[in-house]
Design a protein around this motif. Structure first.
Motif, PDB file in Angstrom:
ATOM      1  N   PHE A   1       0.885  -1.163   0.000  1.00  0.00           N
ATOM      2  CA  PHE A   1       0.000   0.000   0.000  1.00  0.00           C
ATOM      3  C   PHE A   1       0.919   1.208   0.000  1.00  0.00           C
ATOM      4  O   PHE A   1       1.518   1.523   1.032  1.00  0.00           O
ATOM      5  CB  PHE A   1      -0.882   0.015   1.255  1.00  0.00           C
ATOM      6  CG  PHE A   1      -1.869  -1.116   1.338  1.00  0.00           C
ATOM      7  CD1 PHE A   1      -3.020  -1.120   0.547  1.00  0.00           C
ATOM      8  CD2 PHE A   1      -1.676  -2.173   2.225  1.00  0.00           C
ATOM      9  CE1 PHE A   1      -3.941  -2.153   0.638  1.00  0.00           C
ATOM     10  CE2 PHE A   1      -2.602  -3.204   2.317  1.00  0.00           C
ATOM     11  CZ  PHE A   1      -3.737  -3.195   1.512  1.00  0.00           C
TER      12      PHE A   1
ATOM     13  N   LEU B   1       4.264   1.158   1.921  1.00  0.00           N
ATOM     14  CA  LEU B   1       4.223   0.100   2.935  1.00  0.00           C
ATOM     15  C   LEU B   1       4.078  -1.267   2.271  1.00  0.00           C
ATOM     16  O   LEU B   1       3.053  -1.559   1.650  1.00  0.00           O
ATOM     17  CB  LEU B   1       3.043   0.356   3.880  1.00  0.00           C
ATOM     18  CG  LEU B   1       2.875  -0.628   5.035  1.00  0.00           C
ATOM     19  CD1 LEU B   1       4.009  -0.470   6.043  1.00  0.00           C
ATOM     20  CD2 LEU B   1       1.528  -0.413   5.717  1.00  0.00           C
TER      21      LEU B   1
ATOM     22  N   VAL C   1       3.221  -4.763   2.762  1.00  0.00           N
ATOM     23  CA  VAL C   1       2.495  -5.493   3.806  1.00  0.00           C
ATOM     24  C   VAL C   1       2.744  -6.996   3.694  1.00  0.00           C
ATOM     25  O   VAL C   1       2.925  -7.679   4.691  1.00  0.00           O
ATOM     26  CB  VAL C   1       0.993  -5.181   3.705  1.00  0.00           C
ATOM     27  CG1 VAL C   1       0.202  -6.024   4.683  1.00  0.00           C
ATOM     28  CG2 VAL C   1       0.743  -3.702   3.987  1.00  0.00           C
TER      29      VAL C   1
ATOM     30  N   PRO D   1       0.518 -11.148  14.970  1.00  0.00           N
ATOM     31  CA  PRO D   1       0.174  -9.903  15.657  1.00  0.00           C
ATOM     32  C   PRO D   1      -0.633  -8.961  14.767  1.00  0.00           C
ATOM     33  O   PRO D   1      -0.701  -9.152  13.545  1.00  0.00           O
ATOM     34  CB  PRO D   1       1.542  -9.292  15.992  1.00  0.00           C
ATOM     35  CG  PRO D   1       2.511  -9.951  15.077  1.00  0.00           C
ATOM     36  CD  PRO D   1       1.955 -11.298  14.764  1.00  0.00           C
ATOM     37  N   SER D   2      -1.241  -7.974  15.387  1.00  0.00           N
ATOM     38  CA  SER D   2      -2.034  -6.992  14.660  1.00  0.00           C
ATOM     39  C   SER D   2      -1.159  -6.287  13.623  1.00  0.00           C
ATOM     40  O   SER D   2      -0.031  -5.920  13.910  1.00  0.00           O
ATOM     41  CB  SER D   2      -2.600  -5.981  15.661  1.00  0.00           C
ATOM     42  OG  SER D   2      -3.401  -5.064  14.985  1.00  0.00           O
ATOM     43  N   GLY D   3      -1.691  -6.134  12.431  1.00  0.00           N
ATOM     44  CA  GLY D   3      -0.969  -5.435  11.372  1.00  0.00           C
ATOM     45  C   GLY D   3       0.018  -6.292  10.620  1.00  0.00           C
ATOM     46  O   GLY D   3       0.753  -5.808   9.760  1.00  0.00           O
ATOM     47  N   SER D   4       0.047  -7.595  10.898  1.00  0.00           N
ATOM     48  CA  SER D   4       1.050  -8.461  10.267  1.00  0.00           C
ATOM     49  C   SER D   4       0.673  -8.857   8.832  1.00  0.00           C
ATOM     50  O   SER D   4       1.505  -9.382   8.109  1.00  0.00           O
ATOM     51  CB  SER D   4       1.278  -9.718  11.112  1.00  0.00           C
ATOM     52  OG  SER D   4       0.068 -10.409  11.312  1.00  0.00           O
ATOM     53  N   GLY D   5      -0.571  -8.621   8.449  1.00  0.00           N
ATOM     54  CA  GLY D   5      -0.974  -8.901   7.066  1.00  0.00           C
ATOM     55  C   GLY D   5      -1.951 -10.060   6.915  1.00  0.00           C
ATOM     56  O   GLY D   5      -2.223 -10.492   5.791  1.00  0.00           O
ATOM     57  N   LYS D   6      -2.527 -10.524   8.018  1.00  0.00           N
ATOM     58  CA  LYS D   6      -3.434 -11.678   7.964  1.00  0.00           C
ATOM     59  C   LYS D   6      -4.666 -11.389   7.096  1.00  0.00           C
ATOM     60  O   LYS D   6      -5.000 -12.170   6.199  1.00  0.00           O
ATOM     61  CB  LYS D   6      -3.882 -12.067   9.390  1.00  0.00           C
ATOM     62  CG  LYS D   6      -2.730 -12.346  10.345  1.00  0.00           C
ATOM     63  CD  LYS D   6      -3.222 -12.720  11.729  1.00  0.00           C
ATOM     64  CE  LYS D   6      -4.019 -11.655  12.458  1.00  0.00           C
ATOM     65  NZ  LYS D   6      -3.230 -10.439  12.796  1.00  0.00           N
ATOM     66  N   SER D   7      -5.333 -10.276   7.388  1.00  0.00           N
ATOM     67  CA  SER D   7      -6.532  -9.942   6.614  1.00  0.00           C
ATOM     68  C   SER D   7      -6.179  -9.696   5.149  1.00  0.00           C
ATOM     69  O   SER D   7      -6.940 -10.061   4.247  1.00  0.00           O
ATOM     70  CB  SER D   7      -7.213  -8.692   7.176  1.00  0.00           C
ATOM     71  OG  SER D   7      -7.668  -8.936   8.477  1.00  0.00           O
ATOM     72  N   THR D   8      -5.024  -9.097   4.933  1.00  0.00           N
ATOM     73  CA  THR D   8      -4.621  -8.792   3.560  1.00  0.00           C
ATOM     74  C   THR D   8      -4.474 -10.082   2.738  1.00  0.00           C
ATOM     75  O   THR D   8      -4.866 -10.128   1.573  1.00  0.00           O
ATOM     76  CB  THR D   8      -3.318  -7.969   3.547  1.00  0.00           C
ATOM     77  OG1 THR D   8      -3.509  -6.804   4.355  1.00  0.00           O
ATOM     78  CG2 THR D   8      -2.932  -7.549   2.139  1.00  0.00           C
TER      79      THR D   8
ATOM     80  N   GLU E   1      -8.605  -7.318  -2.395  1.00  0.00           N
ATOM     81  CA  GLU E   1      -7.405  -6.503  -2.623  1.00  0.00           C
ATOM     82  C   GLU E   1      -6.723  -7.049  -3.870  1.00  0.00           C
ATOM     83  O   GLU E   1      -6.727  -8.257  -4.098  1.00  0.00           O
ATOM     84  CB  GLU E   1      -6.409  -6.607  -1.460  1.00  0.00           C
ATOM     85  CG  GLU E   1      -6.876  -6.039  -0.148  1.00  0.00           C
ATOM     86  CD  GLU E   1      -7.012  -4.519  -0.143  1.00  0.00           C
ATOM     87  OE1 GLU E   1      -6.637  -3.858  -1.127  1.00  0.00           O
ATOM     88  OE2 GLU E   1      -7.523  -4.021   0.874  1.00  0.00           O
TER      89      GLU E   1
ATOM     90  N   GLU F   1     -11.330 -13.455  11.767  1.00  0.00           N
ATOM     91  CA  GLU F   1     -11.656 -13.064  13.149  1.00  0.00           C
ATOM     92  C   GLU F   1     -13.159 -12.952  13.364  1.00  0.00           C
ATOM     93  O   GLU F   1     -13.656 -11.948  13.879  1.00  0.00           O
ATOM     94  CB  GLU F   1     -10.971 -11.738  13.488  1.00  0.00           C
ATOM     95  CG  GLU F   1      -9.459 -11.849  13.413  1.00  0.00           C
ATOM     96  CD  GLU F   1      -8.739 -10.678  14.073  1.00  0.00           C
ATOM     97  OE1 GLU F   1      -9.347 -10.002  14.911  1.00  0.00           O
ATOM     98  OE2 GLU F   1      -7.566 -10.457  13.752  1.00  0.00           O
TER      99      GLU F   1
HETATM  100  P1  ATP Z   1      -5.311  -7.315  12.677  1.00  0.00           P
HETATM  101  O1  ATP Z   1      -4.915  -8.472  13.526  1.00  0.00           O
HETATM  102  O2  ATP Z   1      -5.265  -6.024  13.455  1.00  0.00           O
HETATM  103  O3  ATP Z   1      -6.610  -7.511  11.955  1.00  0.00           O
HETATM  104  P2  ATP Z   1      -3.897  -7.949  10.209  1.00  0.00           P
HETATM  105  O4  ATP Z   1      -2.799  -8.918  10.433  1.00  0.00           O
HETATM  106  O5  ATP Z   1      -5.173  -8.460   9.675  1.00  0.00           O
HETATM  107  O6  ATP Z   1      -4.140  -7.137  11.566  1.00  0.00           O
HETATM  108  P3  ATP Z   1      -3.892  -6.291   7.867  1.00  0.00           P
HETATM  109  O7  ATP Z   1      -5.278  -5.759   8.038  1.00  0.00           O
HETATM  110  O8  ATP Z   1      -3.667  -7.305   6.834  1.00  0.00           O
HETATM  111  O9  ATP Z   1      -3.332  -6.807   9.257  1.00  0.00           O
HETATM  112  O10 ATP Z   1      -2.982  -5.035   7.600  1.00  0.00           O
HETATM  113  C1  ATP Z   1      -1.590  -5.133   7.400  1.00  0.00           C
HETATM  114  C2  ATP Z   1      -1.008  -3.757   7.227  1.00  0.00           C
HETATM  115  O11 ATP Z   1      -1.516  -3.175   6.041  1.00  0.00           O
HETATM  116  C3  ATP Z   1      -1.337  -2.773   8.334  1.00  0.00           C
HETATM  117  O12 ATP Z   1      -0.199  -1.999   8.593  1.00  0.00           O
HETATM  118  C4  ATP Z   1      -2.438  -1.931   7.757  1.00  0.00           C
HETATM  119  O13 ATP Z   1      -2.439  -0.644   8.297  1.00  0.00           O
HETATM  120  C5  ATP Z   1      -2.091  -1.910   6.282  1.00  0.00           C
HETATM  121  N1  ATP Z   1      -3.277  -1.782   5.411  1.00  0.00           N
HETATM  122  C6  ATP Z   1      -4.294  -2.667   5.309  1.00  0.00           C
HETATM  123  N2  ATP Z   1      -5.201  -2.279   4.401  1.00  0.00           N
HETATM  124  C7  ATP Z   1      -4.758  -1.091   3.917  1.00  0.00           C
HETATM  125  C8  ATP Z   1      -5.241  -0.163   2.948  1.00  0.00           C
HETATM  126  N3  ATP Z   1      -6.381  -0.391   2.284  1.00  0.00           N
HETATM  127  N4  ATP Z   1      -4.514   0.937   2.732  1.00  0.00           N
HETATM  128  C9  ATP Z   1      -3.355   1.171   3.380  1.00  0.00           C
HETATM  129  N5  ATP Z   1      -2.841   0.345   4.305  1.00  0.00           N
HETATM  130  C10 ATP Z   1      -3.526  -0.777   4.575  1.00  0.00           C
END
Ligand code: ATP
Ligand code: MG
Length: 240
Positions: free
Chosen positions: A11, A14, A16, A35-42, A51, A162
């Motif tokens: 992104f 960044l 990810v 951990p939070s922000g590690s990229g799981k949802s992505t 995405e 989640e």
């Molecule tokens: P959580 O446990 O908090 O749900 P996660 O592991 O699912 O976290 P992601 O949602 O995949 O994390 O996000 C990974 C990184 O990508 C984070 O730093 C987030 O801020 C960034 N990110 C996610 N979506 C976008 C977007 N649409 N635009 C910019 N940055 C994004």
């Protein structure tokens, strides 16, 4: 069933996902922790192209998801996804929420769609709530309707992000039980969760992701009792 090769996603500046490789076999339940922000949802969102991956390849059976020529709607019919927020249509009953896509997308008759819908409501233990609106249902019930809705398209693989995180603690079990039954029925599942007991009990494989890369991939038994990496040990200590 699902193959992910060198998946990268950025992104802006960044990065990810920094080259994720993953293979999920038919009927397997893979749990993604991290951990939070590690990229799981992505990762999950790239699998059904909510995405757009920056590079890499995702293949589901014979469909190359990442090929720009692939019809994305075909992909989304094969991949069911359930989120933390249930996102049910508030003005539709539980049954109407479930029958909508089979009728609109798969052109099933109302009768046929309702037959499937009622079967699925039974499966998630909510046959008596077919005509209830989302606001008349508890969070756990809404989430079970959301699962039934995703199943109505007869997907090959289900992605869960989640799905119990927004629920009151006493409602978590009923949703996890539905997922456990689904796993026992042989559904292929990729599950992002903080529920370690579910991961241990239902997962065939656990993947720990941190900083956009897979840190460790192991059987639940090994992962929780004999982690191979220092990072996994730290993660497990943190969540204890
Ligand atoms: P959580 O446990 O908090 O749900 P996660 O592991 O699912 O976290 P992601 O949602 O995949 O994390 O996000 C990974 C990184 O990508 C984070 O730093 C987030 O801020 C960034 N990110 C996610 N979506 C976008 C977007 N649409 N635009 C910019 N940055 C994004
Ligand atoms: Mg997330």
């Amino acid at each position: 069933m699902v193959t992910i090769k060198d998946l990268r996603k950025r992104f802006g500046d960044l990065e990810v996902l920094k080259g994720v490789n993953m293979e999920v076999k038919k009927g397997e339940v893979v749990v993604i922790l991290g951990p939070s922000g590690s990229g799981k949802s992505t990762i999950l969102r790239c699998i059904n192209r909510l995405e757009e991956p920056t590079s890499g390849q995702i293949i589901i059976d014979d469909i190359e998801v990442t090929n720009p020529r692939t019809d994305i709607n075909k992909v989304r019919q094969r991949v069911g996804m359930v989120f933390q927020q249930f996102n049910l249509f508030p003005h539709m009953t539980a049954l109407q929420n479930i029958t909508l896509a089979p009728m609109k997308v798969q052109k099933k008759s109302k009768q046929e769609a309702e037959k499937i819908g009622l079967e699925l409501l039974k499966k998630v233990g909510l046959l008596d709530k077919a005509n209830s609106y989302p606001m008349q249902l508890s969070g756990g019930q809404q989430q079970r309707v959301a699962i039934a809705r995703a199943l109505a398209m007869r997907p090959d693989v289900m992605l869960f992000d989640e799905v119990t995180s927004a629920l009151d603690p006493e409602l978590v079990k009923e949703v996890l039980d539905v997922m456990k039954n689904l796993a026992m029925d042989g559904m292929t599942m990729i599950v992002v969760t903080h529920e370690m007991n579910f991961a241990k009990e239902v997962g065939d494989r656990i993947i720990l992701i941190d900083g956009g890369v897979i840190v460790e991939e192991n059987t639940p038994d090994q992962f929780f009792t004999n982690p191979q990496h220092e990072r996994t040990k730290r993660f497990l200590n943190m969540i204890k």
